[in-house]
Motif scaffolding. Sequence first.
Motif, PDB file in Angstrom:
ATOM      1  N   GLN A  77     -78.890  40.399 -50.411  1.00  0.00           N
ATOM      2  CA  GLN A  77     -77.811  39.466 -50.720  1.00  0.00           C
ATOM      3  C   GLN A  77     -76.565  39.844 -49.941  1.00  0.00           C
ATOM      4  O   GLN A  77     -76.324  41.010 -49.642  1.00  0.00           O
ATOM      5  CB  GLN A  77     -77.471  39.501 -52.207  1.00  0.00           C
ATOM      6  N   LEU A  78     -75.778  38.836 -49.660  1.00  0.00           N
ATOM      7  CA  LEU A  78     -74.465  39.008 -49.053  1.00  0.00           C
ATOM      8  C   LEU A  78     -73.442  38.612 -50.115  1.00  0.00           C
ATOM      9  O   LEU A  78     -73.526  37.525 -50.683  1.00  0.00           O
ATOM     10  CB  LEU A  78     -74.349  38.101 -47.828  1.00  0.00           C
ATOM     11  N   VAL A  79     -72.483  39.491 -50.408  1.00  0.00           N
ATOM     12  CA  VAL A  79     -71.531  39.275 -51.502  1.00  0.00           C
ATOM     13  C   VAL A  79     -70.110  39.409 -50.971  1.00  0.00           C
ATOM     14  O   VAL A  79     -69.799  40.362 -50.259  1.00  0.00           O
ATOM     15  CB  VAL A  79     -71.767  40.293 -52.639  1.00  0.00           C
ATOM     16  N   GLY A  93     -79.154  45.383 -50.650  1.00  0.00           N
ATOM     17  CA  GLY A  93     -80.587  45.273 -50.407  1.00  0.00           C
ATOM     18  C   GLY A  93     -81.331  46.484 -50.910  1.00  0.00           C
ATOM     19  O   GLY A  93     -80.766  47.357 -51.579  1.00  0.00           O
ATOM     20  N   PRO A  94     -82.607  46.583 -50.585  1.00  0.00           N
ATOM     21  CA  PRO A  94     -83.426  47.693 -51.059  1.00  0.00           C
ATOM     22  C   PRO A  94     -82.940  49.050 -50.547  1.00  0.00           C
ATOM     23  O   PRO A  94     -83.130  50.074 -51.198  1.00  0.00           O
ATOM     24  CB  PRO A  94     -84.823  47.393 -50.533  1.00  0.00           C
TER      25      PRO A  94
END
Length: 111
Positions: A77-79, A93-94
């Motif tokens: 995701q980009l937040v 991410g992971p």
Amino acid sequence: MNSPGTAASAAIPYRSADDAALPGGSQWGLAIVLCLAALALMLWGLRRRGGMRSAWPRSREAWVDVLETRSLGTQTQLVVARYAGRRLLLSIGPAGTQCLRDDPDAEDAQA
């Protein structure tokens, strides 16, 4: 010291029914009723005050505001978030979280 034969014939002490050292049935009942009444009074007081959250100041602003979130894949995701007068672009991410960009917040500069 007692011999093994005399110990077997000795009487075993027990608690008689009229022993006042331990509470009886009515005393246990009264204790249970008082504990339940105290618990009910405490829960009523918490509910009346608005719960445990009322202890915290209500005028405190949020420390972190998530402004926008975009999914880049199944696990990434980009937040865009606002924190302490800064606008952060985060990649989640992971492998963990990385700060891709850290800029002053434009809304805080105008205010």
